[in-house]
Enzyme design. Structure first.
Site, PDB file in Angstrom:
ATOM      1  CG  ASP A  32      -4.311  -1.781   0.500  1.00  0.00           C
ATOM      2  OD1 ASP A  32      -3.323  -2.383   0.953  1.00  0.00           O
ATOM      3  OD2 ASP A  32      -4.583  -0.612   0.801  1.00  0.00           O
ATOM      4  CB  SER A  50      -0.959  -0.046   1.190  1.00  0.00           C
ATOM      5  OG  SER A  50      -2.018   0.867   1.031  1.00  0.00           O
TER       6      SER A  50
END
Length: 264
Positions: free
Chosen positions: A152, A38
């Site tokens: 993510d 991320s």
């Protein structure tokens, strides 16, 4: 001294990585390889591209107006936001550069919604890889790649130690942005607030899930040393506190330097 780095996810808290990386550089640490999930993936590719200074400029200049530039509502792509502003920013700085062309081995970690597994991306477009790693499910659009639907990486590997161990024999330093749960719980549920709103309870619950997921991830793939900067008082959605977070990231290296130095 050579270290491999695993940079964890945490949205706006990710500016902390800039302070950690800057302080390690000032103390003469050579990074052998780096992985990121991320916002940690953003920091990882900037480090590997020798563009951490550009990331720091962006972070320190972030304010409510600049953050709003990335809000583009688009419900047609499996998400609330279209993510076009983010991709434009990535393309501005990386263009067509490939991960394998960077100055050190780097792994960008995403999660495949089909298999449920973490995916370590080490080759191909930086823009595509980072877009996948930061694609918070339901917020930013997933990235389709080789039959996978990538989102993510924080949903399965919030601190990607295994990804960097696959690239390097150096001791691994992991930066866990979810490690200061006690301070985060206090910020979400302050004792002077007698009325517990659904928003406050929900935010505290999500924080607890993320903290435990990070802890379980590190238990399965333990690093040689973990940094958990004291940043729990900052909301993960807030991208405008870079000065404070960068300073706290640097402080975590200073406070743990004896243990870090012992790895060498």
């Amino acid at each position: 001294m050579r270290l491999a780095l695993a940079l964890g996810g945490g949205a706006g808290l990710g500016w902390t990585h800039i302070g950690v990386l800057g302080e390690l550089e000032r103390r003469g640490v050579t990074v052998d390889a780096v992985s990121g999930t991320s916002i940690g993936a953003v920091a990882a590719v900037c480090l590997a591209a020798h563009r951490l200074n550009i990331l720091e400029e962006i972070a320190r200049g972030a304010n409510a107006r600049t953050v709003m530039q990335f809000i583009d509502v688009d419900l047609r792509r499996g998400s609330m936001l279209g993510g076009r502003g983010v991709r434009r920013q990535l393309a501005l700085h990386f263009g067509r550069t490939q991960l394998e062309e960077l100055f050190m081995p780097v792994a960008v970690v995403a999660a495949d919604l089909i298999s449920g597994e973490a995916v370590s991306i080490r080759r191909g477009s930086i823009v595509d890889a980072v877009s996948a790693s930061i694609a918070i499910p339901g917020v930013f659009p997933p990235v389709r790649r080789d039959g996978m639907v990538l989102v993510d990486g924080g949903v399965v590997a919030p601190v990607p130690v295994a990804a960097v161990r696959a690239m390097s024999k150096a001791p691994v330093l992991a930066v866990n942005l979810q490690g200061d749960y006690a301070r985060r719980a206090l910020a979400a549920l302050p004792p002077e607030k007698r009325v517990l709103t659904p928003f406050r309870v929900g935010r505290a619950g999500i924080s607890l899930v993320m903290a435990h997921l990070a802890r379980q991830s590190l238990a399965l793939d333990p690093p040689d040393i973990e940094l958990a900067p004291a940043i729990g008082h900052v909301d993960v959605r807030n991208f405008t506190r870079a000065d404070e977070l960068i300073a706290l990231g640097a402080a975590s290296v200073v406070e743990n330097w004896a243990a870090i130095e012992a790895l060498g």
